[in-house]
Design a protein around this motif. Structure first.
Motif, mmCIF file in Angstrom:
data_model
loop_
_atom_site.group_PDB
_atom_site.id
_atom_site.type_symbol
_atom_site.label_atom_id
_atom_site.label_comp_id
_atom_site.label_asym_id
_atom_site.label_seq_id
_atom_site.Cartn_x
_atom_site.Cartn_y
_atom_site.Cartn_z
ATOM 1 N N GLY A 70 54.764 10.191 65.218
ATOM 2 C CA GLY A 70 54.326 11.021 66.329
ATOM 3 C C GLY A 70 52.917 11.543 66.205
ATOM 4 O O GLY A 70 52.463 12.334 67.040
ATOM 5 N N SER A 71 52.200 11.133 65.159
ATOM 6 C CA SER A 71 50.810 11.573 65.014
ATOM 7 C C SER A 71 49.901 10.775 65.952
ATOM 8 O O SER A 71 50.137 9.605 66.250
ATOM 9 C CB SER A 71 50.352 11.412 63.565
ATOM 10 N N SER A 72 48.843 11.406 66.392
ATOM 11 C CA SER A 72 47.861 10.718 67.249
ATOM 12 C C SER A 72 46.817 9.945 66.446
ATOM 13 O O SER A 72 45.950 9.284 67.013
ATOM 14 C CB SER A 72 47.146 11.742 68.141
ATOM 15 N N LEU A 73 46.923 10.032 65.110
ATOM 16 C CA LEU A 73 45.926 9.360 64.265
ATOM 17 C C LEU A 73 46.440 8.051 63.689
ATOM 18 O O LEU A 73 45.641 7.236 63.227
ATOM 19 C CB LEU A 73 45.494 10.287 63.124
ATOM 20 N N TRP A 74 47.713 7.858 63.625
ATOM 21 C CA TRP A 74 48.258 6.595 63.099
ATOM 22 C C TRP A 74 49.561 6.277 63.790
ATOM 23 O O TRP A 74 50.090 7.079 64.557
ATOM 24 C CB TRP A 74 48.456 6.678 61.572
ATOM 25 N N LYS A 75 50.059 5.104 63.494
ATOM 26 C CA LYS A 75 51.327 4.689 64.070
ATOM 27 C C LYS A 75 52.079 3.857 63.047
ATOM 28 O O LYS A 75 51.499 3.394 62.058
ATOM 29 C CB LYS A 75 51.103 3.895 65.352
ATOM 30 N N THR A 76 53.348 3.668 63.339
ATOM 31 C CA THR A 76 54.260 2.829 62.527
ATOM 32 C C THR A 76 54.153 3.131 61.047
ATOM 33 O O THR A 76 53.865 2.255 60.232
ATOM 34 C CB THR A 76 54.014 1.335 62.777
ATOM 35 N N PRO A 77 54.350 4.346 60.653
ATOM 36 C CA PRO A 77 54.390 4.613 59.210
ATOM 37 C C PRO A 77 55.672 3.993 58.620
ATOM 38 O O PRO A 77 56.729 3.994 59.249
ATOM 39 C CB PRO A 77 54.391 6.134 59.131
ATOM 40 N N SER A 78 55.579 3.459 57.410
ATOM 41 C CA SER A 78 56.744 2.817 56.781
ATOM 42 C C SER A 78 56.561 2.838 55.271
ATOM 43 O O SER A 78 55.434 2.815 54.763
ATOM 44 C CB SER A 78 56.919 1.385 57.290
ATOM 45 N N LEU A 79 57.713 2.886 54.588
ATOM 46 C CA LEU A 79 57.698 2.837 53.118
ATOM 47 C C LEU A 79 57.671 1.378 52.693
ATOM 48 O O LEU A 79 58.351 0.520 53.252
ATOM 49 C CB LEU A 79 58.933 3.534 52.556
ATOM 50 N N THR A 80 56.913 1.115 51.691
ATOM 51 C CA THR A 80 56.840 -0.234 51.145
ATOM 52 C C THR A 80 57.267 -0.172 49.684
ATOM 53 O O THR A 80 56.976 0.796 48.973
ATOM 54 C CB THR A 80 55.409 -0.796 51.272
ATOM 55 N N GLY A 81 57.925 -1.214 49.294
ATOM 56 C CA GLY A 81 58.360 -1.252 47.900
ATOM 57 C C GLY A 81 59.634 -0.429 47.682
ATOM 58 O O GLY A 81 60.301 0.010 48.611
ATOM 59 N N VAL A 82 59.948 -0.208 46.400
ATOM 60 C CA VAL A 82 61.178 0.482 46.002
ATOM 61 C C VAL A 82 60.803 1.862 45.514
ATOM 62 O O VAL A 82 59.810 2.038 44.790
ATOM 63 C CB VAL A 82 61.929 -0.292 44.899
ATOM 64 N N LEU A 83 61.609 2.824 45.909
ATOM 65 C CA LEU A 83 61.381 4.171 45.417
ATOM 66 C C LEU A 83 61.706 4.223 43.933
ATOM 67 O O LEU A 83 62.725 3.707 43.473
ATOM 68 C CB LEU A 83 62.244 5.165 46.188
ATOM 69 N N GLN A 84 60.848 4.864 43.176
ATOM 70 C CA GLN A 84 61.027 4.916 41.729
ATOM 71 C C GLN A 84 61.173 6.386 41.307
ATOM 72 O O GLN A 84 60.501 7.258 41.842
ATOM 73 C CB GLN A 84 59.841 4.285 41.008
ATOM 74 N N ALA A 85 62.050 6.576 40.322
ATOM 75 C CA ALA A 85 62.233 7.938 39.807
ATOM 76 C C ALA A 85 60.969 8.345 39.083
ATOM 77 O O ALA A 85 60.403 7.591 38.287
ATOM 78 C CB ALA A 85 63.440 7.998 38.864
ATOM 79 N N GLY A 86 60.571 9.574 39.298
ATOM 80 C CA GLY A 86 59.293 9.994 38.745
ATOM 81 C C GLY A 86 59.401 10.995 37.618
ATOM 82 O O GLY A 86 58.383 11.468 37.135
ATOM 83 N N GLY A 87 60.601 11.429 37.157
ATOM 84 C CA GLY A 87 60.687 12.405 36.064
ATOM 85 C C GLY A 87 61.950 13.251 36.198
ATOM 86 O O GLY A 87 62.839 12.972 36.975
ATOM 87 N N GLY A 88 61.962 14.319 35.452
ATOM 88 C CA GLY A 88 63.165 15.138 35.410
ATOM 89 C C GLY A 88 63.307 16.070 36.604
ATOM 90 O O GLY A 88 64.323 16.711 36.765
ATOM 91 N N ASP A 89 62.293 16.215 37.439
ATOM 92 C CA ASP A 89 62.395 17.130 38.572
ATOM 93 C C ASP A 89 62.946 16.440 39.805
ATOM 94 O O ASP A 89 62.786 16.916 40.919
ATOM 95 C CB ASP A 89 61.027 17.745 38.868
ATOM 96 N N ARG A 90 63.535 15.327 39.670
ATOM 97 C CA ARG A 90 64.189 14.527 40.732
ATOM 98 C C ARG A 90 63.218 14.092 41.838
ATOM 99 O O ARG A 90 63.591 13.924 42.985
ATOM 100 C CB ARG A 90 65.356 15.327 41.343
ATOM 101 N N ARG A 91 62.016 13.964 41.464
ATOM 102 C CA ARG A 91 61.041 13.438 42.458
ATOM 103 C C ARG A 91 60.920 11.918 42.315
ATOM 104 O O ARG A 91 61.077 11.366 41.217
ATOM 105 C CB ARG A 91 59.680 14.106 42.283
ATOM 106 N N GLU A 92 60.580 11.276 43.420
ATOM 107 C CA GLU A 92 60.472 9.807 43.462
ATOM 108 C C GLU A 92 59.034 9.405 43.845
ATOM 109 O O GLU A 92 58.357 10.094 44.626
ATOM 110 C CB GLU A 92 61.459 9.248 44.496
ATOM 111 N N ARG A 93 58.684 8.293 43.224
ATOM 112 C CA ARG A 93 57.364 7.728 43.555
ATOM 113 C C ARG A 93 57.502 6.836 44.788
ATOM 114 O O ARG A 93 58.378 5.979 44.828
ATOM 115 C CB ARG A 93 56.817 6.934 42.376
#
Length: 375
Positions: free
Chosen positions: A329-352
């Motif tokens: 819904g931004s006026s600056l870009w369109k069709t945002p999408s994730l590429t690749g596989v989400l990877q675990a980033g550490g003990g705080d449950r964040r993903e790359r």
């Protein structure tokens, strides 16, 4: 009569009959302005030496126009060498003519049409058979112009004499062949008529006093003409060389100007290209500002790449799966999408995550700065 005087006479006959009187007056007027010595040198003075055989003597007369004065009398028969020795240096340069007594020539007055002017000899040659008891082959003749009528007709006098009389006038005959300039005829008072019965082929071959001068003038004129032509050609060559140098200098300046113009055009085109590229996508500041508003505090970015109209985000987030919905819904870009596989980033449950989107051209109000954003 010298060659110069004969040329003047021939030139006069080429003029129209109505202008003949003017021509004679003009020539005589010009001659009158010349000193007597010059007229004598040029042969236009009219002076002649007349040889009149009478009995056992030859009277030597000097004639000026129609008047003849006795100078001396020499013993006959007279040789040309003896006459040359008896004449003064000035008289020796004058034309020499024999004077035929009046009783040995036939004179016939005639009236001719104006069309005969300039061709009197040719016309009267055919009249000899009818006007005299001789044929044209038996006589030597000349024509004397007496006057002109009001209607243009010519009053002339035909003067003829037998050839034998003319050829034997001076003795010895063989010695005088080719030694006379003419044969004149005396009138009843013993004065010359001013005619010349001797054909041109039998006259003395006198060297034209103007021939050498004429040759020098012709040669000088030719040399001057060649020099003038050479100077003109040299001037044209110099002008052509100067013009070529000016053209070459102008060409160099024109090429320099063309090079500078091309460089300026390249700069303008490059600036226009970059301006177009900048106008085709939002600026990095706008993209960062938009991302800071849409991403939460649990999301951090490690890399932001904007290239060829695409945006790539690499970072860590606890809610990576919801990033797409946040960026839509931004006026600056369109069709945002994730590429690749989400990877675990550490003990705080964040993903790359790695997320891409296509950048859009900014709206007009955004480009003009009319719309403001508050962070």
């Amino acid at each position: 009569m010298t060659a110069l005087r004969e040329r003047l006479g021939q030139l006069g006959t080429r003029i129209a009959p109505g202008a003949g009187g003017f021509w004679s007056w003009w020539v005589s007027s010009l001659q009158s302005w010349l000193p007597a010595r010059w007229r004598l040198l040029l042969g236009v003075s009219g002076a002649r030496v007349l040889l009149s055989p009478q009995g056992g003597q030859v009277h030597v007369l000097q004639a000026q126009g129609a008047e003849a004065l006795l100078q001396q009398s020499l013993q006959a028969p007279l040789l040309p060498e003896a006459l040359e020795a008896a004449l003064s240096p000035r008289d020796a340069r004058l034309p020499r003519c024999a004077l035929l007594p009046a009783g040995k020539a036939l004179r016939k007055p005639m009236r001719l049409p104006a069309a005969a002017d300039g061709r009197l000899h040719d016309v009267l040659r055919f009249e000899i058979d009818r006007q005299t008891p001789f044929t044209a082959e038996q006589v030597y003749f000349d024509v004397r112009l007496l006057g002109r009528q009001a209607d243009g007709q010519l009053d002339v006098e035909l003067v003829v004499a037998p050839r034998t009389v003319v050829e034997t006038l001076l003795q010895p005959r063989e010695a005088w062949q080719g030694q006379l300039d003419g044969v004149d005829v005396a009138d009843a008072q013993g004065q010359p008529l001013g005619v010349n019965l001797l054909p041109a082929a039998l006259r003395r071959q006198r060297q034209d006093p103007m021939r050498r001068l004429n040759r020098m003038l012709v040669l000088g004129s030719a040399v001057l003409l060649v020099l003038a032509g050479w100077q003109l050609l040299d001037n044209r060559r110099q002008a052509a060389a100067t013009l070529a140098a000016q053209v070459e200098a102008a060409s160099v300046r024109a090429r320099a100007v063309a090079t500078q113009r091309q460089q300026l055009q390249d700069l303008v085109d490059g600036q226009a290209f970059f301006a177009q590229q900048r106008a085709a996508q939002p600026t990095a500041t706008e993209v960062i500002n938009e991302l800071s508003q849409r991403l939460d505090d649990d999301t951090s970015l490690e890399k932001l790449s904007i290239e060829a109209g695409r945006m790539q985000l690499i970072g860590m987030s606890r809610s990576s799966s919801s990033l797409v919905s946040r960026l839509e819904g931004s006026s600056l870009w369109k069709t945002p999408s994730l590429t690749g596989v989400l990877q675990a980033g550490g003990g705080d449950r964040r993903e790359r995550f790695t997320l891409t989107a296509e950048l859009l051209a900014p709206r007009k109000e955004a480009a003009d700065g009319a719309a403001t954003r508050t962070p």
